[in-house]
Write an enzyme that holds these catalytic residues in place. Structure first.
Site, mmCIF file in Angstrom:
data_model
loop_
_atom_site.group_PDB
_atom_site.id
_atom_site.type_symbol
_atom_site.label_atom_id
_atom_site.label_comp_id
_atom_site.label_asym_id
_atom_site.label_seq_id
_atom_site.Cartn_x
_atom_site.Cartn_y
_atom_site.Cartn_z
ATOM 1 N N TYR A 61 0.847 -1.188 0.000
ATOM 2 C CA TYR A 61 0.000 0.000 0.000
ATOM 3 C C TYR A 61 0.884 1.240 0.000
ATOM 4 C CZ TYR A 61 -3.590 -3.348 1.569
ATOM 5 O OH TYR A 61 -4.439 -4.420 1.685
ATOM 6 N N ARG A 294 -10.334 7.652 5.152
ATOM 7 C CA ARG A 294 -9.245 8.582 4.846
ATOM 8 C C ARG A 294 -9.290 9.823 5.723
ATOM 9 N NH1 ARG A 294 -8.205 8.744 -1.560
ATOM 10 N NH2 ARG A 294 -6.214 9.462 -0.762
#
Length: 331
Positions: A61, A294
């Site tokens: 990631y 997020r």
């Protein structure tokens, strides 16, 4: 941890974690249009404060970026979190099976003992810890026997660097090989209202062997939040750009589902995303639901789902709505 959060066991490892987990693929930025480090740290901190203990990450990631951000966010809070990270996608050796390129670097699937030994040290360093609670093989390596991979993972477990062992993106044959080779505590697989294939393949096996299942893409890359406007455009390297799953027609079907389950959401004073996550956690064989966030608001919204208990009648009504509105979605 909030007493209202559902706690579940990671297989036979003796480790318990919140049923709702924070997934950090988007936090790494790659394939999600970049990242905002401070907003990401606040999202992780908000999750922990809300009782979410399971945090899932991976070296791939953002080529270590997600792990680094997680490491900064959990500093001083290590005892409050159960960290799951992964191995088997590497860009340092060139060994194994070429999988994709990221930032002009070739990434290979490789689960040889030497690769795992190297990767775990890099992850420990990025995360700022001396142990990983759940260490998962990210994608399976056709060049390495599973027995060799499991032996390497068991060695790490014996050393105290790893507490539990998992595997992700496996076939039924892979899964059978893992459980035959040693103690497998968990699998991590794609599962949601519109991705239910493992119900007939992997889940019967995990239930037989007491293997926990972590669902990823529980909200179908955000589609099932019901907040993706039919006219929204995705840009840059965002993987949802040109993805047929995010067609205007599919978004309209999700909007229809949202309308159908609105009475249930209102009864629980919940968002659609929270009801979707709660439904996911109620499915036989699904132990944990990983949900990306997020920013702090998204993280708190996801965490609240861990406090919702849907009744049998509510689950039946949701199943009826899924069959009516999502059965013909473009893949």
């Amino acid at each position: 941890m909030s007493s209202e959060q559902i706690l579940r066991a990671i297989g036979a490892s003796g480790i318990q974690a919140s049923a709702v987990g924070l997934g950090t693929w988007a936090i790494g930025g790659w394939m999600w249009g970049g990242t905002d480090e401070q907003a990401s740290i606040r999202a992780i901190e908000a999750s922990i404060d809300a009782g979410v203990s399971l945090i899932d990450t991976a070296p791939a990631y953002g080529l270590g970026r997600s792990e680094e951000i997680v490491g900064k966010a959990i500093k001083g809070k290590r005892d409050k979190v159960v960290i799951a990270t992964k191995c088997g996608l590497n860009w340092h050796s060139g060994k194994g099976n070429h999988f994709f390129d990221q930032d002009d670097k070739p990434v290979h699937r490789y689960l040889g003992a030497d690769g795992i030994a190297y990767e775990v040290e890099q992850s420990l360093k990025r995360l700022g810890t001396d142990y990983i609670d759940l260490y998962i093989t990210h994608w399976q390596d056709p060049t390495t026997p599973i027995a060799e991979t499991v032996a390497a993972l068991e060695k790490l477990k014996a050393s105290g660097k790893v507490r539990a062992i998992g595997a992700s993106n496996v076939s039924t044959r892979d899964l059978e090989h893992y459980v035959a080779a040693g103690q497998l505590d968990a699998i991590q697989e794609r599962y949601s209202m519109i991705d239910r294939e493992i119900e007939g393949t992997l889940l019967p096996i995990t239930r037989r062997y007491d293997v926990a299942t972590l669902s990823y893409s529980s909200l179908a890359l955000g589609l099932l939040t019901g907040s993706v406007d039919p006219g929204r455009n995705f840009t840059g390297d965002d993987q949802r750009k040109d993805n047929p799953r995010f067609s205007a027609g599919n978004r309209q079907k999700v909007a229809a589902l949202k309308q159908a389950i609105r009475p249930i959401a209102e009864r629980h004073e919940a968002s659609m995303a929270q009801i979707v996550i709660a439904w996911t956690l109620a499915q036989p064989g699904i132990t944990f639901a990983l949900c990306g966030a997020r920013n702090a608001d998204q993280a708190l919204d996801n965490a609240r789902a861990g406090e919702i208990r849907l009744s049998r009648d509510e689950l039946a009504a949701i199943d009826t709505a899924i069959a009516m509105h999502l059965s013909q979605m473009a893949a």
